[in-house]
Design an enzyme around this catalytic site. Structure first.
Site: not given
Ligand code: NAD
Length: 457
Positions: A129, A210, A227, A261, A433
């Protein structure tokens, strides 16, 4: 191979090889070698190289921004800001290198000092995102604190990260110190999480993934920053400047097409001004300009992918709520949408009001008094951000104290600055962070006591 699509046109922008677990193994070996030398480099030289990296990013700002528009569908203005944010994060982190000092603590019989040591190799796993800024949130302070970084960008948005790695080399950062490995989350991402040579994981993404990563890190007591998701409240009291609050509400959840997020997707409005708020917010949402992200007049672009579009659609009954417009045809478009009490399945306990939709969709709910507002604001497993609109200073402070979230803003929707701390309460994350302590999160504190007792005594 990873196929990168332009979300505004569905055209293939690039195909990129996906890293395997063996690629991760090899990258960790390279990173460990580079890290040892990097940690031994004089602080001023490390700082200078990071500043040079920042300068090279700045020279390529427009190129990086255009790449972000193509692979993530971000508005060109936002994408320029994002590339500039990477530059600023590197500069800010560089300023911390010579200031990363331990302490001298008075003890009897000797000298006691603490030493902040780098962790070693850090794995940064980024979402799609905000591909550039979030990659840099972890990478810049980790490098500044003397670590090597392996960055795994999201499957859909690897291109800016790959370009940043090239720019790092161009700036003179040592080979192997900052590597980018695009790949599948459950392959390359998981390999980083499980690798014994990776000392810390910085993960930004969904709460679901996460939690899985946290469980795996627990096995090795691996250091971890999370995060995660959010469902942030925007609380509007009757004593606020209701017009200003209503006019600011749309972009507080429509920026980046709601894929933020911190999006304020639960708008809580005191009942006595609820109708007035809706009167003002309706035309504001209907007139949001949705379309070509490279056009500077556009206010909202597409969603990242078809899967995300289907997910967002599944939360909104067809035609429900206050709706803006969206282009037809190719691209992953969804109109700005605000669901009210009058809409079916949009009550305080409905999925759309409690789950992170990650699209241009919010709900507006009335509340009766301050206690009711706080109860509704905290009725979520998330705790990332929130906004409070009131002219009463005491109330602003009381409610800021009562809302369980890491990043609040009063009479505004600002929440992320690289020099202030950022992170979530509850299931929105773990650790912080950015901000003044960003580098410390990439160190171990070693305590050393040196006896001053004389052997002759
Ligand atoms: P996602 O959890 O699907 O993926 C995030 C990253 O993790 C990607 O690089 C993905 O390839 C990797 N990943 C997926 N499965 C994994 C595994 N089993 N082991 C290790 N890595 C793995 O999230 P997304 O759809 O890419 O992003 C959207 C989410 O991110 C939303 O929930 C959003 O709220 C959150 N987000 C949080 C913040 C914050 O600072 N709190 C900021 C931006 C986005």
């Amino acid at each position: 191979m990873l196929e990168v699509l332009n979300p505004a046109t569905e055209e293939v922008v690039a195909t990129v090889p996906a890293a395997t677990a063996q690629d991760v193994d090899a990258a960790v070996v390279r990173a460990a070698g580079a890290q040892t030398k990097w940690a031994a480099t004089a602080p001023a030289d490390r700082a200078r190289l990071l500043r040079r990296f920042a300068a090279v990013v700045d020279e390529h700002l427009e190129e990086l921004a255009q790449l972000e528009v193509r692979e993530a569908g971000h508005l060109i203005g936002n994408a320029r800001w994002e590339a500039g944010n990477v530059r600023d994060l590197l500069d800010f982190a560089a300023g911390g290198v010579e200031r990363l000092s331990g302490r001298q603590i008075p003890v009897p019989g000797g000298l006691n000092v603490t030493i902040l040591e780098p962790l070693g190799v850090v794995g940064v796993i980024a979402p799609w995102n905000f591909p550039m800024p979030i990659a840099a949130w972890g990478t810049a302070p980790a490098l500044a604190a003397g670590n090597a970084v392996i960055l795994k960008p999201a499957e859909t948005t690897p291109l800016t990260a790959l370009r940043l790695a090239e720019l790092a080399l161009e700036a003179g950062l040592p080979e192997g110190l900052f590597q980018v490995l695009p790949g599948a989350g459950d392959v390359a991402g998981n390999a980083l999480v499980e690798h014994p040579g990776v000392a810390k994981i910085v993960f930004t993404g969904s709460t679901r993934v996460g939690k899985q990563i946290m469980a795996k890190c627990a096995d090795r007591v691996k250091r971890l920053t999370l995060e995660l998701g959010g469902k942030s409240p925007n609380i509007v009291f009757a004593d606020a400047d209701v017009e200003a609050a209503a006019l600011a509400a749309p972009m507080s959840y429509l920026d980046n097409s709601g894929q933020d997020c911190c999006a304020r997707t639960r708008i809580l409005v005191q009942r006595s001004v609820y109708d007035r708020f809706l009167e003002i917010v309706r035309p504001a949402i209907e007139s949001v300009v949705v379309g070509d992200p490279s056009d500077e007049k556009t206010q909202m672009g597409p969603l990242i992918s078809r899967a995300q579009l289907e997910r967002v659609r599944s939360y909104v009954p067809s035609g429900a709520g206050i709706r803006g417009t969206a282009p037809e045809g190719p691209g992953f478009w969804f109109p700005p949408t605000l669901l009210t009490e009058a809409d079916a399945d949009a009550g305080p306990e409905s999925p759309v009001a409690t789950e992170e939709v990650f699209g241009p969709v919010a709900v507006v709910l009335p509340f009766d008094d301050e206690a009711d507002a706080i109860r509704l604001a905290n009725a979520t497993e998330y705790g990332l951000s929130g906004s409070i609109w009131t002219r009463d200073v005491g109330r602003a402070l009381r409610v800021s104290g009562a809302v369980q979230a890491g990043n609040l803003s009063v009479n505004s929707h600002s929440s992320v600055r690289y020099w202030t701390p950022f992170g979530g309460y509850k299931q929105s994350g773990l650790g912080r962070e950015l901000g003044p302590d960003a580098l410390a999160a990439f160190t171990e504190t070693k305590n050393v006591f040196i006896s001053t007792e004389s052997p002759e005594a």
